[in-house]
Design an enzyme around this catalytic site. Structure first.
Site, PDB file in Angstrom:
ATOM      1  N   ASN A  35       0.857  -1.181   0.000  1.00  6.80           N
ATOM      2  CA  ASN A  35       0.000   0.000   0.000  1.00  6.80           C
ATOM      3  C   ASN A  35       0.895   1.233   0.000  1.00  6.80           C
ATOM      4  O   ASN A  35       1.486   1.573   1.018  1.00  6.80           O
ATOM      5  CB  ASN A  35      -0.895  -0.044   1.261  1.00  6.80           C
ATOM      6  CG  ASN A  35      -1.728   1.209   1.417  1.00  6.80           C
ATOM      7  OD1 ASN A  35      -1.816   2.034   0.513  1.00  6.80           O
ATOM      8  ND2 ASN A  35      -2.364   1.339   2.586  1.00  6.80           N
ATOM      9  N   LYS A  62       0.047   4.253  -0.296  1.00  2.00           N
ATOM     10  CA  LYS A  62      -0.637   5.413   0.317  1.00  2.00           C
ATOM     11  C   LYS A  62      -0.460   6.662  -0.560  1.00  2.00           C
ATOM     12  O   LYS A  62      -0.370   6.555  -1.772  1.00  2.00           O
ATOM     13  CB  LYS A  62      -0.140   5.624   1.744  1.00  2.00           C
ATOM     14  CG  LYS A  62      -0.235   4.353   2.586  1.00  2.00           C
ATOM     15  CD  LYS A  62      -0.129   4.609   4.057  1.00  2.00           C
ATOM     16  CE  LYS A  62      -0.074   3.279   4.792  1.00  2.00           C
ATOM     17  NZ  LYS A  62      -0.152   3.415   6.233  1.00  2.00           N
ATOM     18  N   HIS A  77      -9.579   0.684   4.964  1.00  2.00           N
ATOM     19  CA  HIS A  77      -8.307   0.849   5.658  1.00  2.00           C
ATOM     20  C   HIS A  77      -8.549   1.725   6.890  1.00  2.00           C
ATOM     21  O   HIS A  77      -9.377   2.630   6.863  1.00  2.00           O
ATOM     22  CB  HIS A  77      -7.288   1.514   4.718  1.00  2.00           C
ATOM     23  CG  HIS A  77      -5.906   1.514   5.272  1.00  2.00           C
ATOM     24  ND1 HIS A  77      -5.485   2.446   6.190  1.00  2.00           N
ATOM     25  CD2 HIS A  77      -4.861   0.677   5.072  1.00  2.00           C
ATOM     26  CE1 HIS A  77      -4.231   2.185   6.522  1.00  2.00           C
ATOM     27  NE2 HIS A  77      -3.827   1.116   5.862  1.00  2.00           N
ATOM     28  N   GLU A 114      -7.013   4.116   8.072  1.00  5.60           N
ATOM     29  CA  GLU A 114      -6.867   5.568   7.830  1.00  5.60           C
ATOM     30  C   GLU A 114      -8.135   6.126   7.199  1.00  5.60           C
ATOM     31  O   GLU A 114      -8.533   7.253   7.477  1.00  5.60           O
ATOM     32  CB  GLU A 114      -5.624   5.826   6.954  1.00  5.60           C
ATOM     33  CG  GLU A 114      -4.346   5.664   7.762  1.00  5.60           C
ATOM     34  CD  GLU A 114      -3.132   5.215   6.964  1.00  5.60           C
ATOM     35  OE1 GLU A 114      -3.136   5.333   5.726  1.00  5.60           O
ATOM     36  OE2 GLU A 114      -2.176   4.733   7.599  1.00  5.60           O
ATOM     37  N   GLU A 138      -5.555  -5.612  10.484  1.00  2.00           N
ATOM     38  CA  GLU A 138      -4.544  -4.582  10.712  1.00  2.00           C
ATOM     39  C   GLU A 138      -4.831  -3.881  12.038  1.00  2.00           C
ATOM     40  O   GLU A 138      -5.642  -2.951  12.087  1.00  2.00           O
ATOM     41  CB  GLU A 138      -4.599  -3.545   9.585  1.00  2.00           C
ATOM     42  CG  GLU A 138      -4.285  -4.106   8.224  1.00  2.00           C
ATOM     43  CD  GLU A 138      -3.690  -3.032   7.321  1.00  2.00           C
ATOM     44  OE1 GLU A 138      -2.548  -3.212   6.900  1.00  2.00           O
ATOM     45  OE2 GLU A 138      -4.346  -2.020   7.076  1.00  2.00           O
ATOM     46  N   GLY A 197       2.081   1.909  10.883  1.00  3.74           N
ATOM     47  CA  GLY A 197       2.962   3.065  10.772  1.00  3.74           C
ATOM     48  C   GLY A 197       3.637   3.446  12.086  1.00  3.74           C
ATOM     49  O   GLY A 197       4.229   4.515  12.202  1.00  3.74           O
ATOM     50  N   SER A 202       3.195  -2.585  10.374  1.00  2.00           N
ATOM     51  CA  SER A 202       4.650  -2.565  10.549  1.00  2.00           C
ATOM     52  C   SER A 202       5.324  -3.893  10.180  1.00  2.00           C
ATOM     53  O   SER A 202       6.246  -4.336  10.860  1.00  2.00           O
ATOM     54  CB  SER A 202       5.015  -2.145  11.974  1.00  2.00           C
ATOM     55  OG  SER A 202       4.542  -0.836  12.232  1.00  2.00           O
TER      56      SER A 202
HETATM   57  C1  PEP Z   1      -0.928  -0.169   6.111  1.00  3.71           C
HETATM   58  O1  PEP Z   1      -1.012   1.018   5.859  1.00  3.71           O
HETATM   59  O2  PEP Z   1      -1.791  -0.946   5.693  1.00  3.71           O
HETATM   60  C2  PEP Z   1       0.188  -0.603   6.932  1.00  3.71           C
HETATM   61  C3  PEP Z   1       0.165  -1.821   7.412  1.00  3.71           C
HETATM   62  O3  PEP Z   1       1.192   0.305   7.153  1.00  3.71           O
HETATM   63  P1  PEP Z   1       2.625  -0.004   7.847  1.00  3.71           P
HETATM   64  O4  PEP Z   1       3.166  -1.244   7.207  1.00  3.71           O
HETATM   65  O5  PEP Z   1       3.442   1.214   7.541  1.00  3.71           O
HETATM   66  O6  PEP Z   1       2.360  -0.182   9.294  1.00  3.71           O
END
Ligand code: PEP
Length: 250
Positions: free
Chosen positions: A8, A10, A93, A95, A165, A171, A211
């Site tokens: 992703n 973003k 997601h 976000e 997630e 993040g 992460s």
């Molecule tokens: C994501 O945005 O779906 C995500 C898992 O981000 P990160 O790997 O940066 O934690």
């Protein structure tokens, strides 16, 4: 089942950087037993599609609108994404849920619109740190599943990917331990088994996101109910994404 490693991107990169990263991911496919997919900003989907067409790597959008067309300024429909030959698209997601107020009902409508357009939705669910500490993880993710997968037929579920997630791991550099992630994945699969059946539940891909990096990918991807990874930050670095792709199981 063949694992899926999804990057992703973003709201990052530009035309040149998208092209460079897409070419690098294309080269990674040869060293991965998993399937690879990338999710650039929508405006760069044609650029990425041009680089990846004919390769083993899929692409898709990070969001979609559930209406088919019309006066919805700034939005993109599922049929437009199908026109750009997207194989998958991310919906719900955290976000989107947190910053743009997306609800389970909207996620459900978006996922159904994607399925109708022949695109596999990747539906994200996950609890906040406060919810985890209050012992609400199971209730929260089950309720997100109930709302986001409302009215799904078995056929539609078979074309759907789930991504667990935990919001506190996105993040932040904090990863769920393999045991913590496996426990939620097993519970999600149990939920699918109760709602549908064991055979179908065992074939739905459930990705872990939060992460994921080169140094934790193998442990996470070795868990029995983890069928791939949704990767944010590390998907922007070709070397880190390549290491995660190499950790994928066939
Ligand atoms: C994501 O945005 O779906 C995500 C898992 O981000 P990160 O790997 O940066 O934690």
């Amino acid at each position: 089942m063949r694992q899926l490693i999804a990057g992703n991107w973003k709201m990052n990169l530009d035309t040149v950087a998208c092209r460079t990263l897409a070419q690098a991911v294309k080269a990674m496919a040869a060293n991965s037993r998993g399937e690879l997919a990338v999710f650039p900003p929508s405006c760069y989907l044609p650029t990425v599609a041009e680089c990846l067409r004919g390769s083993a790597v899929s692409w898709g959008a990070q969001n979609v609108h559930f209406e088919a067309k019309g006066a919805f300024t700034g939005e993109i429909s599922a049929s437009m994404l199908a026109d750009l030959t997207c194989g998958y698209t991310i919906v719900g997601h955290s976000e989107r849920r947190q910053l743009f107020g997306e609800t389970d009902d909207q996620v459900n409508r978006k996922a159904l619109a994607l399925l109708a357009a022949g695109i596999q939705p990747i539906i994200c669910v996950g609890e906040t740190l406060q919810q985890r500490e209050a012992g609400q993880t199971q209730d929260i993710v089950r309720s997100q599943m109930t709302g986001s997968l409302a009215k799904f037929t078995a056929e539609q579920l078979s074309q759907t990917v789930i991504a667990y997630e935990p919001v506190w791991a996105i993040g932040t550099g904090k990863t769920a331990t393999p045991d913590q992630a496996q426990a939620v994945h097993a519970d999600l699969r149990k939920w699918l088994e109760i709602r549908y059946n064991q055979t179908l539940a065992s074939t739905v891909r459930i990705l872990y996101g939060g992460s994921v990096k080169a140094d934790n990918a193998n442990d996470l991807l070795s868990q029995p109910d983890i069928n791939g990874a949704l990767v944010g930050g590390a998907s922007l670095q070709a070397s880190a994404f390549a290491a995660i792709a190499e950790a994928a199981k066939g």
